[in-house]
Write an enzyme that holds these catalytic residues in place. Structure first.
Site, PDB file in Angstrom:
ATOM      1  N   ASP A   1       0.826  -1.200   0.000  1.00 39.34           N
ATOM      2  CA  ASP A   1       0.000   0.000   0.000  1.00 39.34           C
ATOM      3  C   ASP A   1       0.861   1.251   0.000  1.00 39.34           C
ATOM      4  OD1 ASP A   1      -1.931   1.886   0.263  1.00 39.34           O
ATOM      5  OD2 ASP A   1      -2.793   1.112   2.111  1.00 39.34           O
TER       6      ASP A   1
ATOM      7  N   ASP B   1      -2.792   5.866  -6.183  1.00 43.92           N
ATOM      8  CA  ASP B   1      -2.661   5.077  -4.956  1.00 43.92           C
ATOM      9  C   ASP B   1      -2.755   3.581  -5.219  1.00 43.92           C
ATOM     10  OD1 ASP B   1      -2.627   4.775  -1.989  1.00 43.92           O
ATOM     11  OD2 ASP B   1      -4.593   3.928  -2.397  1.00 43.92           O
TER      12      ASP B   1
END
Length: 647
Positions: free
Chosen positions: A114, A310
């Site tokens: 992430d 992202d």
């Protein structure tokens, strides 16, 4: 299927990060790029493998972050590289994980990658509020090199002011908290980078999606002191850059590189301002659909955090006005398709049927989309970069772009960069994009470098069973992806640590389980043969095309292969653990027409004979009833006189 997104301005996808070696300058061929990495020509890169798991939504910490520009004092020419493969795919799982090893001896974990999180954490053995995850929890007492991070002015301390704590809250209302510790973190046997001491979280509590997910924890790549990127950069072992490459629709997989790589020819860049927000943002100015720009003010992509790229988000979320313009522009080009309901009644997905199942043909139906950056460079998006496959209707697709609620932030998730090498060049405050086949790129790199095999898991076995994915026939994979090779049969050898005697009564059940995990019909999975190894059983299976088809479609074949090689076949505990030893692809059988249709011909002849016999039998019975053994006559009927024959 669990939804792989959160409809709240969430950052829920973890991109398929595929190893991105520096690609050749000039003709764009990947070979010189791969040779550069394989030969150590690009010294400051570390590549890590990833594995995809089930969908999770936004992971955005509410804790402040340090996001100043970071630079190495100098690059060490001897800096090693570390490669980490990605597994799984976007639609099925919703996030990708990599394998990290923590402690001495190493304890293995599957962590979601992430870029929006700043802490790497795994469940602690003492955790009473942690879910059941993929691997055993971290046991600090079993690591000879583990140290708790002592309380200091830079951290939140426990009640006794003895140890540092961490806590993270995410947009989808999940949370993680625990203790901070320091230990050696290693990146797998495919990485040359030596294990590094780093700070990580040992979870004592988790909630929401973090509690329910299959993956063990999170690998944080964002900007911040606790980020694994910042820690490695501070040590001077990698340059201030990392790259991701996400596999395409139905194929998935990929790899990740931590550290700098040489830019491939044709890579385009967008400026990224670390002072704007703690997230990785880009200066998006326009979106074009079928060559025409959407009628929008460019400032619409600059609201709040701006346009954020992202790896923790599955799909793309646009401000309301931009979403409506994009949706209408796409739908205006799809007159030949039928709009249908989405796969999940809880969401109002925009879906269309009639486009066919071949992903490579989607561009003939769906329009091309372009993203235009502040420097005028354009990133071309194919249909797989804004669509996801309908899970219930064959040949149907849904729009993977949604309205971001009332949030003016533009959020670009992993779907946008499928089959795209993305370089987060933090040192030069830019993000690069280069279209490529991420799955093939990893395979070629893996084939060129041929890392040393992992030790056998089963001691005393004559089988060479490795912890890393089973080797693939790379030439065949390339040919399948290029459409040059038709797959008629997929075979694979599976080793289970259960005796054949105990396994025999459950062969049919096992075949059905495998079929379910590979997403094929149970009659497509055939048991071929077995070998009793003493420590377990080696079984060969074959997967045949559905129905009367002689071959698989390219996307179906690659989907089965990826599920096999990425170890996504999960079996109940009563079958013990298993390892994929070998797999192979075979072309369609070149049998004669008679052999191919032998069963059908035999059935046809049998039916014809049965009908003929039945017809004859009916005719005979009716004739027998009419005539009988002799014709019936009444008593007074005249009978022709017959001449007596001499005695």
């Amino acid at each position: 299927m669990a939804r792989a997104r959160d409809r709240v301005a969430a950052l829920s996808f973890i991109p398929c990060l595929v190893f991105l070696a520096s690609l050749a300058a000039g003709d764009g061929s990947p070979e010189p790029f791969l040779q550069t990495l394989a030969g150590g020509g690009m010294p400051s890169a570390m590549v890590l493998p990833l594995v995809l798991s089930y969908a999770n939504s936004s992971r955005r910490s509410n804790v402040g972050r340090r996001f100043g520009r970071r630079q190495l004092q100098r690059e060490d020419p001897s800096t090693a590289t570390a490669r980490m493969r990605l597994y799984d795919d976007l639609l099925t799982n919703g996030y990708y994980t990599t394998r990290l090893y923590i402690g001495t001896p190493p304890q293995k974990f599957a962590l979601i990658v992430d870029s929006g999180s700043t802490v790497t954490y795994v469940p602690c053995s003492s955790c009473e509020q942690c879910g059941n995850h993929q691997d055993p929890r971290f046991q600090p007492d079993m690591s000879s090199t583990y140290d708790p991070l002592k309380c200091n002015v830079d951290c939140i301390c426990d009640k006794e002011n003895m140890q540092c704590l961490y806590e993270r809250q995410y947009a989808e209302m999940s949370s993680s908290s625990g203790l901070l510790g320091v230990d050696f973190i290693s990146f797998g046997k495919e990485s040359a980078l030596k294990p590094q001491r780093a700070t990580f979280g040992c979870e004592t509590s988790e909630s929401g999606d973090l509690f329910n997910q299959h993956a063990d924890g999170i690998m944080g790549l964002g900007r911040g002191q606790l980020s694994i990127m910042d820690q490695l950069v501070d040590k001077g072992v990698i340059s201030d850059s990392f790259s991701l490459c996400y596999g395409g629709m139905d194929i998935g997989g990929g790899a990740m590189v931590l550290g700098g790589i040489s830019s491939p020819h044709g890579m385009i860049y967008a400026h990224s301002n670390p002072g704007r927000s703690p997230y990785y943002n880009i200066d998006l100015k326009e979106i074009h659909v079928a060559g025409k720009p959407l009628r929008l003010n460019s400032k619409i992509f600059n609201g709040n955090h701006g346009t954020v790229l992202d790896s923790g988000t599955t799909y793309t979320y646009l401000p309301e006005e931009a979403f409506r313009a994009f949706r209408d522009a796409i739908m205006s080009k799809l007159h030949s398709l039928k709009q249908i309901r989405g796969p999940d009644p809880n969401y109002k997905d925009i879906c269309f049927s009639g486009a066919g199942s071949d992903v490579s043909e989607l561009s003939k139906t769906f329009p091309e989309v372009e993203m235009v950056f502040g420097n005028g460079q354009k990133l071309s998006l194919s249909p797989e970069n804004y669509l996801f496959r309908h899970s219930k209707v064959r040949g149907a697709y849904c729009l993977g772009v949604f309205q971001n609620g009332k949030d003016p932030t533009t959020l670009l998730g992993g779907i946008v960069v499928r089959n795209t090498l993305v370089t987060y060049d933090r040192q030069n405050e830019r993000i690069g994009f280069w279209k490529t086949n991420c799955s093939v790129l990893w395979e070629r790199l893996h084939n060129n470098e041929a890392p040393a095999p992992a030790p056998s898991v089963f001691s005393g076995s004559n089988l060479s069973i490795e912890e890393s994915p089973a080797p693939s026939p790379i030439g065949l994979v390339d040919s399948v992806l290029a459409g040059q090779f038709r797959v008629g049969v997929i075979t694979f050898d599976m080793f289970l640590n259960i005796s054949y005697v105990d396994l025999v009564p459950h062969i049919k059940e096992l075949a059905e389980l495998i079929a379910n995990e590979l997403e094929v019909a149970s009659d497509q999975v055939h048991f071929m043969n077995n070998t009793d190894n003493g420590n377990g059983t080696l079984i060969r299976w074959a997967i045949f095309p559905e129905g009367s088809s002689s071959s698989f479609s390219n996307s179906t074949a690659m989907g089965i292969i990826s599920r096999l090689t990425e170890h996504r076949v999960r079996l109940p505990e009563n079958f013990g653990s298993y390892k994929l030893v070998e797999w192979n692809l075979e072309p369609p059988s070149r049998r004669s027409w008679w052999k191919q249709h032998l069963v059908a011909v035999a059935i046809g002849v049998s039916v014809l004979l049965l009908l003929s016999f039945s017809t004859f039998l009916v005719w005979y019975m009716r004739r027998w009833r009419i005539k009988g053994p002799g014709a019936y006559r009444t008593v007074d009927d005249a009978v022709p006189e017959q001449e007596l024959q001499p005695m």
